[in-house]
Design a protein around this motif. Structure first.
Motif, PDB file in Angstrom:
ATOM      1  N   TYR A   1      -4.445   1.910  -5.723  1.00 16.42           N
ATOM      2  CA  TYR A   1      -3.880   2.641  -4.588  1.00 16.42           C
ATOM      3  C   TYR A   1      -3.393   1.665  -3.520  1.00 16.42           C
ATOM      4  O   TYR A   1      -2.289   1.820  -2.976  1.00 16.42           O
ATOM      5  N   LEU A   2      -4.205   0.661  -3.216  1.00 17.06           N
ATOM      6  CA  LEU A   2      -3.803  -0.329  -2.224  1.00 17.06           C
ATOM      7  C   LEU A   2      -2.519  -1.039  -2.650  1.00 17.06           C
ATOM      8  O   LEU A   2      -1.607  -1.232  -1.834  1.00 17.06           O
ATOM      9  N   ALA A   3      -2.461  -1.415  -3.915  1.00 13.37           N
ATOM     10  CA  ALA A   3      -1.280  -2.111  -4.417  1.00 13.37           C
ATOM     11  C   ALA A   3      -0.033  -1.237  -4.324  1.00 13.37           C
ATOM     12  O   ALA A   3       1.046  -1.703  -3.946  1.00 13.37           O
ATOM     13  N   LYS A   4      -0.186   0.039  -4.645  1.00 12.51           N
ATOM     14  CA  LYS A   4       0.962   0.955  -4.570  1.00 12.51           C
ATOM     15  C   LYS A   4       1.464   1.073  -3.134  1.00 12.51           C
ATOM     16  O   LYS A   4       2.675   1.069  -2.884  1.00 12.51           O
ATOM     17  N   GLN A   5       0.536   1.196  -2.179  1.00 17.58           N
ATOM     18  CA  GLN A   5       0.952   1.343  -0.792  1.00 17.58           C
ATOM     19  C   GLN A   5       1.674   0.088  -0.302  1.00 17.58           C
ATOM     20  O   GLN A   5       2.688   0.182   0.396  1.00 17.58           O
ATOM     21  N   LEU A   6       1.178  -1.080  -0.667  1.00 19.54           N
ATOM     22  CA  LEU A   6       1.845  -2.318  -0.265  1.00 19.54           C
ATOM     23  C   LEU A   6       3.248  -2.393  -0.850  1.00 19.54           C
ATOM     24  O   LEU A   6       4.196  -2.821  -0.177  1.00 19.54           O
ATOM     25  N   ARG A   7       3.387  -1.972  -2.103  1.00 21.12           N
ATOM     26  CA  ARG A   7       4.728  -1.963  -2.708  1.00 21.12           C
ATOM     27  C   ARG A   7       5.629  -0.933  -2.031  1.00 21.12           C
ATOM     28  O   ARG A   7       6.830  -1.163  -1.857  1.00 21.12           O
ATOM     29  N   ASP A   8       5.044   0.197  -1.651  1.00 21.38           N
ATOM     30  CA  ASP A   8       5.838   1.243  -1.003  1.00 21.38           C
ATOM     31  C   ASP A   8       6.326   0.820   0.383  1.00 21.38           C
ATOM     32  O   ASP A   8       7.329   1.347   0.881  1.00 21.38           O
ATOM     33  N   PHE A   9       5.621  -0.101   1.029  1.00 18.07           N
ATOM     34  CA  PHE A   9       6.046  -0.592   2.340  1.00 18.07           C
ATOM     35  C   PHE A   9       7.256  -1.515   2.232  1.00 18.07           C
ATOM     36  O   PHE A   9       7.955  -1.759   3.211  1.00 18.07           O
ATOM     37  N   LYS A  10       7.499  -2.043   1.029  1.00 21.48           N
ATOM     38  CA  LYS A  10       8.581  -3.006   0.832  1.00 21.48           C
ATOM     39  C   LYS A  10       9.950  -2.327   0.728  1.00 21.48           C
ATOM     40  O   LYS A  10      10.079  -1.245   0.170  1.00 21.48           O
TER      41      LYS A  10
ATOM     42  N   GLY B   1       6.904  -5.821   7.420  1.00 17.16           N
ATOM     43  CA  GLY B   1       6.981  -7.257   7.616  1.00 17.16           C
ATOM     44  C   GLY B   1       5.915  -8.006   6.833  1.00 17.16           C
ATOM     45  O   GLY B   1       6.187  -9.038   6.214  1.00 17.16           O
ATOM     46  N   PHE B   2       4.693  -7.478   6.854  1.00 16.15           N
ATOM     47  CA  PHE B   2       3.601  -8.114   6.121  1.00 16.15           C
ATOM     48  C   PHE B   2       3.828  -8.012   4.607  1.00 16.15           C
ATOM     49  O   PHE B   2       3.648  -8.980   3.870  1.00 16.15           O
ATOM     50  N   ALA B   3       4.190  -6.827   4.151  1.00 13.50           N
ATOM     51  CA  ALA B   3       4.358  -6.595   2.714  1.00 13.50           C
ATOM     52  C   ALA B   3       5.505  -7.420   2.144  1.00 13.50           C
ATOM     53  O   ALA B   3       5.437  -7.887   1.000  1.00 13.50           O
TER      54      ALA B   3
END
Length: 256
Positions: free
Chosen positions: A112-121, A137-139
């Motif tokens: 879930y964490l990985a998906k959210q980070l990818r979704d921020f990109k 910006g972080f992602a």
């Protein structure tokens, strides 16, 4: 359900078991009135050779598969370094956020964490699936390997849960979480996130012990269309009032 007792005939049509079908005399069979079948010994020999070949192929794949698994294995130390240098201000070094506006991500499912980070990109200049001026910006600075490592690191940490604060709200929230809102077609939260809020890996995030302020903010964002990376949640939140959102958020904060 009764087992399928039919089988295909020589032309591919499905016929009841036990049906008598004469073999077709097309193709090469037209030149021969008798089909010579291999002997039992010949068939066994061929099967044995095929088995040995399959075993050889599988054996040759084992080192390759092992290498692939090692390559995909997350590096927790590398993830901790990213957490300490990039994520610490909002999420803490151990994933327990010091501010209620930011989510605690300790113990969260890594997928879930990985998906959210990818979704921020933003991909090729397109709008991110989950727009956030701060997180984008972080992602953007994280590689796929970084995302895997930092997600696994935070998932390995222990959550320090918060608590429900308003008794009346929490009681209403409990009813919604456990039974939904039938009049509005809102399903029980427990149906997807589990009775204790543990979620289901890959599919649904852990909710238990999350800051009520953060949960309410996300539900409101889903309702207003500001967050659109989960259609199911958008549809559910669209039916909830401010009070219902606050209530279920407060209950989730104290959920264990």
């Amino acid at each position: 359900m009764e087992p399928n007792t039919t089988g295909p005939d020589v032309a591919g049509a499905v016929l009841p078991a036990g049906s008598s079908v004469e073999p077709r005399t097309t193709g090469l069979a037209m030149a021969h009135s008798k089909v010579i079948s291999p002997t039992h010994a010949q068939a066994s020999s061929r099967m044995s050779s095929a088995s040995r070949l399959l075993a050889t192929v599988v054996a040759s794949m084992i080192p390759v598969l092992a290498m692939a698994q090692d390559k995909a294995k997350p590096d927790l130390a590398a993830g901790q370094q990213i957490a300490s240098s990039v994520c610490v201000a909002c999420h803490g070094t151990d994933g327990n956020s010091p501010a209620s506006a930011n989510p605690s991500i300790a113990g969260q499912h890594p997928e879930y964490l990985a998906k959210q980070l990818r979704d921020f990109k933003s991909i090729d200049g397109a709008e991110p699936a989950r727009p956030s001026a701060l997180m984008a910006g972080f992602a953007a600075a994280l590689s796929d390997e970084d995302i895997r490592n930092v997600s696994a690191y935070y998932a390995s940490q222990k959550l320090t849960p918060t608590a429900a604060r308003e008794k009346d709200l929490a009681e209403l929230g409990q009813k919604i979480y456990r039974g939904g809102i039938a009049a509005k077609g809102v399903p029980a939260c427990a149906a997807c996130h589990g009775p204790t809020g543990a979620g289901i890996p890959v599919q649904y995030p852990q909710l238990s012990g999350q800051h009520a302020e953060y949960t309410a903010t996300q539900l409101t964002a889903f309702r207003q269309g500001d967050r659109t990376n989960n259609l199911q949640m958008s549809q559910i939140a669209a039916q909830m009032s401010d009070v219902e959102i606050r209530a279920v958020s407060d209950y989730i904060a104290g959920l264990r």
